[in-house]
Design a protein around this motif. Structure first.
Motif, mmCIF file in Angstrom:
data_model
loop_
_atom_site.group_PDB
_atom_site.id
_atom_site.type_symbol
_atom_site.label_atom_id
_atom_site.label_comp_id
_atom_site.label_asym_id
_atom_site.label_seq_id
_atom_site.Cartn_x
_atom_site.Cartn_y
_atom_site.Cartn_z
ATOM 1 N N LEU A 282 -10.013 4.901 1.571
ATOM 2 C CA LEU A 282 -9.768 3.533 2.013
ATOM 3 C C LEU A 282 -8.292 3.154 1.980
ATOM 4 N N SER A 283 -7.458 4.030 1.437
ATOM 5 C CA SER A 283 -6.020 3.778 1.361
ATOM 6 C C SER A 283 -5.282 5.088 1.564
ATOM 7 N N PRO A 284 -4.306 5.128 2.466
ATOM 8 C CA PRO A 284 -3.591 6.383 2.715
ATOM 9 C C PRO A 284 -2.602 6.752 1.629
ATOM 10 N N THR A 285 -2.214 5.790 0.804
ATOM 11 C CA THR A 285 -1.150 6.036 -0.172
ATOM 12 C C THR A 285 -1.585 5.854 -1.618
ATOM 13 N N GLY A 286 -2.630 5.078 -1.863
ATOM 14 C CA GLY A 286 -3.037 4.792 -3.236
ATOM 15 C C GLY A 286 -2.198 3.734 -3.903
ATOM 16 N N GLU A 287 -1.504 2.938 -3.120
ATOM 17 C CA GLU A 287 -0.670 1.893 -3.705
ATOM 18 C C GLU A 287 -1.535 0.810 -4.338
ATOM 19 N N PRO A 288 -0.993 0.073 -5.305
ATOM 20 C CA PRO A 288 -1.785 -0.948 -5.996
ATOM 21 C C PRO A 288 -2.397 -1.954 -5.019
ATOM 22 N N VAL A 289 -3.642 -2.338 -5.300
ATOM 23 C CA VAL A 289 -4.347 -3.258 -4.415
ATOM 24 C C VAL A 289 -5.484 -3.915 -5.187
ATOM 25 N N ARG A 290 -5.825 -5.128 -4.813
ATOM 26 C CA ARG A 290 -6.973 -5.812 -5.405
ATOM 27 C C ARG A 290 -8.230 -5.492 -4.596
ATOM 28 N N PRO A 291 -9.390 -5.456 -5.240
ATOM 29 C CA PRO A 291 -10.619 -5.166 -4.499
ATOM 30 C C PRO A 291 -10.830 -6.084 -3.309
ATOM 31 N N ALA A 292 -10.522 -7.366 -3.460
ATOM 32 C CA ALA A 292 -10.734 -8.322 -2.377
ATOM 33 C C ALA A 292 -9.925 -7.969 -1.135
ATOM 34 N N GLU A 293 -8.772 -7.320 -1.337
ATOM 35 C CA GLU A 293 -7.941 -6.937 -0.192
ATOM 36 C C GLU A 293 -8.551 -5.778 0.579
ATOM 37 N N LEU A 294 -9.371 -4.981 -0.076
ATOM 38 C CA LEU A 294 -10.011 -3.839 0.585
ATOM 39 C C LEU A 294 -11.260 -4.245 1.363
ATOM 40 N N ALA A 295 -11.879 -5.348 0.950
ATOM 41 C CA ALA A 295 -13.176 -5.723 1.515
ATOM 42 C C ALA A 295 -13.093 -6.033 3.004
#
Length: 317
Positions: A282-295
């Motif tokens: 779900l992320s090409p880099t693994g940079e920090p992210v909140r779950p809500a941003e991925l939804a």
């Protein structure tokens, strides 16, 4: 109009969650949140020897720390409670009686040693194929054995193949007689088995989407059989890849592989979710992210179908 999606995360509070548990929890959460559904948190604490309330409390706190909230369930309540399996025994007993009245269960007096001696190995995870030896016992033989042994109870499995379409993996089929044989639905100590409990709970809680690890894929045909026998609607299943150590070993609570205690000491919630998002495609880099941003951009098509190797360097000191 389609019914509201109702998903669940149903961990066993037998220890601290490890990276693989959190990976599954994140995908279950994203699948529900992306569809605007309801997420239920249920504690599968049937085993009194392994499950503890303090583990359940820590598990819930770890989920909140990650930003994985829920709408109904443990510590929140709701219309389908209680949300701990240890408090739902009467419901399992009622479903057991329903199967008993249909003539589909029978007592099994075999010891573990006898089962192993008379059975063939099943796949590679230690499961065995039950021979069915107690299925044909006469009433007199059962009466005699019951004087010296407590029986478990098994479901008499029909000679048929059960198939379903997994939302992530596609078509799956299993011949129950050759894959598992008659399986236990109540242990000899009176504890109801996982297969019966989970079907009863998902039916009662109106769960229509189940996201869980691929280690439970071969349990699904057994559960589908129970849904049908009990007249319960069958949810849609999504089986997610397992996270493996570099030596190919599955991450587990027993070995304390990257458990939440160590992970929380090392990373912020956003850093850990970012790494999990990378493993999930779900992320090409693994940079920090909140779950809500991925939804908002979540899609099952991005999630790998095969097990994922966790590189030591990714979670190294």
């Amino acid at each position: 109009m389609e019914p509201l999606l109702r998903g669940r995360f149903a961990p066993s509070p037998s220890g601290r969650m490890h990276l693989g548990n959190v990976f599954t929890a994140l995908l279950a959460w994203l699948s529900v949140r992306a569809a605007g559904g309801t997420l239920v948190l249920r504690m599968e604490d049937l085993d009194p020897d392994r499950c503890r309330e303090e583990y359940a409390q820590v598990l819930a706190e770890d989920l909140r720390w990650l930003g994985l909230d829920w709408d109904e369930g443990y510590q929140m309540g709701g219309p389908h409670g209680p949300y701990r399996q240890s408090e739902r025994t009467e419901l399992y007993a009622a479903r057991f009686r329903q199967l008993e009245q249909m003539g589909l269960v029978y007592p099994c007096f075999c010891t573990r040693a006898e089962r192993l001696a008379a059975s063939a190995p099943h796949r590679g995870d230690g499961q065995i194929l039950y021979s069915g030896r107690c299925r044909s016992l006469s009433p007199q033989e059962r009466e005699e054995l019951s004087r010296t042994r407590r029986s478990a109870w098994r479901l008499a499995v029909p000679d048929e193949r059960v198939s379903f379409i997994d939302g992530h993996l596609g078509y799956y089929e299993e011949d129950l007689c050759r894959a598992c044989g008659d399986f236990i639905i109540r242990r000899s100590d009176g504890v109801y088995a996982y297969q019966l409990a989970v079907v009863t709970d998902d039916g009662a809680m109106e769960i229509n989407q189940v996201v869980r690890g691929q280690d439970l894929l071969d349990s699904t045909p057994r559960q589908i059989l129970l849904y049908r026998l009990l007249g319960l609607p069958q949810p849609v299943f999504y089986h997610v890849p397992l996270l493996l150590a570099e030596d190919g070993r599955r991450l587990s609570k027993r070995d304390m592989d990257l458990d939440m205690g160590a992970l929380r000491a090392r990373y912020s919630p956003e850093q850990l979710v970012g790494k999990l998002a990378f493993l999930a495609g779900l992320s090409p880099t693994g940079e920090p992210v909140r779950p809500a941003e991925l939804a908002a951009d979540f899609s099952w098509s991005k999630v790998p179908e095969r097990d994922v190797i966790v590189q030591t360097s990714m979670f190294g000191e």
